[in-house]
Design a protein around this motif. Structure first.
Motif, short mmCIF file in Angstrom:
data_model
loop_
_atom_site.label_atom_id
_atom_site.label_comp_id
_atom_site.label_asym_id
_atom_site.label_seq_id
_atom_site.Cartn_x
_atom_site.Cartn_y
_atom_site.Cartn_z
N TRP A 1 3.18 20.24 -1.79
CA TRP A 1 2.73 20.81 -2.58
C TRP A 1 2.03 20.19 -3.78
CZ3 TRP A 1 5.79 24.28 -6.84
CH2 TRP A 1 4.97 25.46 -7.35
N ILE A 2 2.51 19.03 -4.20
CA ILE A 2 1.75 18.21 -5.08
C ILE A 2 0.59 17.27 -4.33
CG2 ILE A 2 1.81 16.07 -6.40
CD1 ILE A 2 4.84 17.16 -7.28
N ILE A 3 1.12 16.80 -3.23
CA ILE A 3 -0.06 15.97 -2.61
C ILE A 3 -1.18 16.64 -1.98
CG2 ILE A 3 -0.36 14.60 -0.54
CD1 ILE A 3 2.40 13.29 -1.07
N ALA A 4 -0.82 17.91 -1.36
CA ALA A 4 -2.08 18.67 -1.01
C ALA A 4 -2.89 19.24 -1.86
CB ALA A 4 -1.35 19.74 0.07
N THR A 5 -2.33 19.42 -3.05
CA THR A 5 -3.21 20.09 -4.18
C THR A 5 -4.23 18.88 -4.50
OG1 THR A 5 -1.56 21.60 -4.79
CG2 THR A 5 -3.24 20.89 -6.55
N PRO B 1 0.94 -1.07 0.05
CA PRO B 1 0.13 -0.20 0.00
C PRO B 1 0.87 1.18 -0.02
CG PRO B 1 0.29 -0.89 2.24
CD PRO B 1 0.81 -1.97 1.25
N LEU B 2 0.47 2.26 -0.57
CA LEU B 2 1.27 3.71 -0.93
C LEU B 2 2.66 3.19 -1.16
CD1 LEU B 2 0.09 5.88 2.10
CD2 LEU B 2 -0.73 5.95 -0.26
N PRO B 3 2.93 2.56 -2.11
CA PRO B 3 4.17 1.99 -2.54
C PRO B 3 5.18 3.04 -2.69
CG PRO B 3 2.63 1.75 -4.51
CD PRO B 3 1.98 2.29 -3.24
N ILE C 1 -1.21 14.91 8.06
CA ILE C 1 -2.24 15.13 7.13
C ILE C 1 -2.08 14.50 5.88
CG2 ILE C 1 -3.47 17.26 6.07
CD1 ILE C 1 -2.17 18.96 8.28
N ALA C 2 -0.98 14.81 5.20
CA ALA C 2 -0.85 13.95 3.88
C ALA C 2 -0.80 12.62 4.01
CB ALA C 2 0.53 14.65 3.10
N GLU C 3 -0.10 11.90 5.08
CA GLU C 3 -0.22 10.74 4.91
C GLU C 3 -1.43 9.71 5.24
OE1 GLU C 3 1.81 12.72 6.70
OE2 GLU C 3 4.00 12.16 6.17
N MET C 4 -2.01 10.11 6.23
CA MET C 4 -3.30 9.68 6.65
C MET C 4 -4.51 9.93 5.36
SD MET C 4 -3.14 8.17 9.17
CE MET C 4 -1.37 7.63 8.85
N SER C 5 -4.40 11.23 4.64
CA SER C 5 -5.06 11.53 3.56
C SER C 5 -4.92 10.64 2.56
CB SER C 5 -5.17 12.86 3.21
OG SER C 5 -5.53 13.77 4.33
N LEU C 6 -3.61 10.29 2.02
CA LEU C 6 -3.24 9.60 1.24
C LEU C 6 -3.83 8.06 1.37
CD1 LEU C 6 0.31 10.60 0.36
CD2 LEU C 6 -1.53 10.79 -1.44
N ILE C 7 -3.75 7.55 2.54
CA ILE C 7 -4.26 6.36 2.70
C ILE C 7 -5.73 6.19 2.49
CG2 ILE C 7 -4.63 4.57 4.57
CD1 ILE C 7 -2.13 5.57 5.95
N ILE D 1 -0.47 1.49 9.53
CA ILE D 1 -1.53 1.65 9.34
C ILE D 1 -2.02 1.29 7.86
CG2 ILE D 1 -3.57 3.31 9.06
CD1 ILE D 1 -2.67 2.65 11.99
N PRO D 2 -1.33 1.60 6.94
CA PRO D 2 -1.96 0.96 5.56
C PRO D 2 -1.78 -0.38 5.53
CG PRO D 2 -0.43 2.72 5.31
CD PRO D 2 -0.28 2.61 6.62
#
Length: 366
Positions: A83-87, A50-52, A320-326, A177-178
């Motif tokens: 910047w990329i992930i939050a957008t 997950p999230l490789p 924020i970014a990590e949990m939102s990506l999961i 978590i993932p």
């Protein structure tokens, strides 16, 4: 003959300078981080992690540093990755989701406050084994490492322990978590449908405006300026103009790779050798906090009919970014996870120091 010997000497000099060791010495100190991170991300994708591109990059760069090659983060890697992930995260917001979050705002706030209180486990555990109150407190707060180090410095906290505690917690949550979610909820139905195709015009506008706001936030010395600036602009535009667009294919993976390669540089052999008992207590406190979140999420889900899986991701002490990506990878309600993580970050940043002063004064009176 003199010319021949001169040429021969230059050849020997050039040849000796082309050995792998000398080539690495001539490279920029950060060059191996993105290269090894890309290799690790590609292998992780082939293995079906997950999230490789984030986890694979983080683990591979951390392993490289533990082997003794102390490569440094790529310049601006974290900022561009955020910047990329939050957008991309902000594009998941829309008017319907916003109404749902606002409709349960009181419950979300209570749940977020309860998860902040889970840090008491770590404080009690560290204090029981002799750590100073300042070190135990700021090492256990569910905020960012740099922010807690800055808050703990004037109060005499042991800054290496504080930084190590937050770095270890981030790694445990991001790697663990993932994997647990993928194992427990394999085959579960997604809550949200994937976004539609990208729109170049809108995306250029979002990235430019997000970068400008991030620069303003950075000038104001706000934490995670590039993440919060891009997220604010992207979500506001997405809600107001009902965009329903996505990032181009591969853009999210690039952001994960940049972020994971930079985060891996927090770890080296000395990190894991530093105060092993302290690190073990941090591990136990993190696991306990995650387990305490589950019943809180179940109760909130029963009261509000919100998805329990999403609520858990919103409350675990991750980024924020990590949990939102999961949440995005699992098809869960990304805006709810993002809103809860941002809310917790703001609560910790504004309340951590006043609560510390109050608690410390109570201890002195005793």
């Amino acid at each position: 003959m003199g010319g021949f010997h001169s040429l021969q000497g230059r050849y020997v000099t050039i040849k000796s300078s082309l050995t792998p060791k000398n080539l690495l010495a001539r490279c920029k100190p950060w060059i191996l981080s993105p290269l090894v991170g890309a290799l690790g991300g590609g292998c992780a994708q082939l293995l079906g992690w997950p999230l490789p591109w984030m986890i694979g990059a983080l683990v591979s760069v951390a392993a490289l540093r533990c082997l003794g090659c102390l490569t440094s983060p790529m310049p601006y890697g974290i900022k561009v990755g955020q910047w990329i992930i939050a957008t991309g995260i902000g594009l998941h917001f829309n008017q319907t989701v916003l109404e749902q979050i606002l409709g349960h705002l009181g419950l979300v706030l209570v749940g977020t406050l309860l998860t902040v209180f889970t840090c008491v486990i770590g404080i009690i555990l560290h204090r029981h084994y002799g750590e100073s109150f300042a070190t135990a407190y700021f090492a256990s707060m569910p905020g960012g490492a740099s922010e807690m180090v800055n808050l703990g410095r004037p109060h005499g906290a042991e800054l290496q322990h504080v930084a190590a505690s937050h770095s270890l917690r981030m790694m445990l949550v991001l790697v663990g978590i993932p994997s647990v979610y993928t194992w427990l909820f394999a085959g579960e139905q997604a809550i949200i449908a994937p976004l539609s195709n990208p729109d170049v015009g809108w995306l250029v506008l979002l990235f430019v405006c997000g970068g400008l706001v991030a620069l303003v936030f950075q000038h104001w010395r706000l934490p995670n300026a590039w993440q919060l600036g891009a997220l604010l602009v992207s979500s506001l535009f997405s809600i107001n103009f009902n965009l329903h667009i996505s990032l181009p294919d591969g853009a999210g993976e690039v952001g994960q790779w940049l972020l994971g390669s930079s985060l891996g540089c927090h770890f080296e052999r000395s990190f894991f050798r530093r105060a092993p008992a302290f690190m073990l207590r941090t591990l136990l406190a993190t696991v306990a906090a995650v387990f305490l979140v589950v019943p809180i999420a179940l109760l909130m889900s029963w009261i509000s009919s919100l998805d329990m899986r999403t609520l858990v991701l919103g409350m675990v002490p991750g980024g924020i970014a990590e949990m939102s990506l999961i949440a995005e990878a699992l098809g869960l309600l990304v805006p709810l996870v993002t809103a809860m993580q941002v809310l917790r970050l703001l609560l910790v940043l504004f309340l951590a120091e006043p609560v510390f002063r109050f608690w410390q004064s109570c201890l002195r009176e005793k």
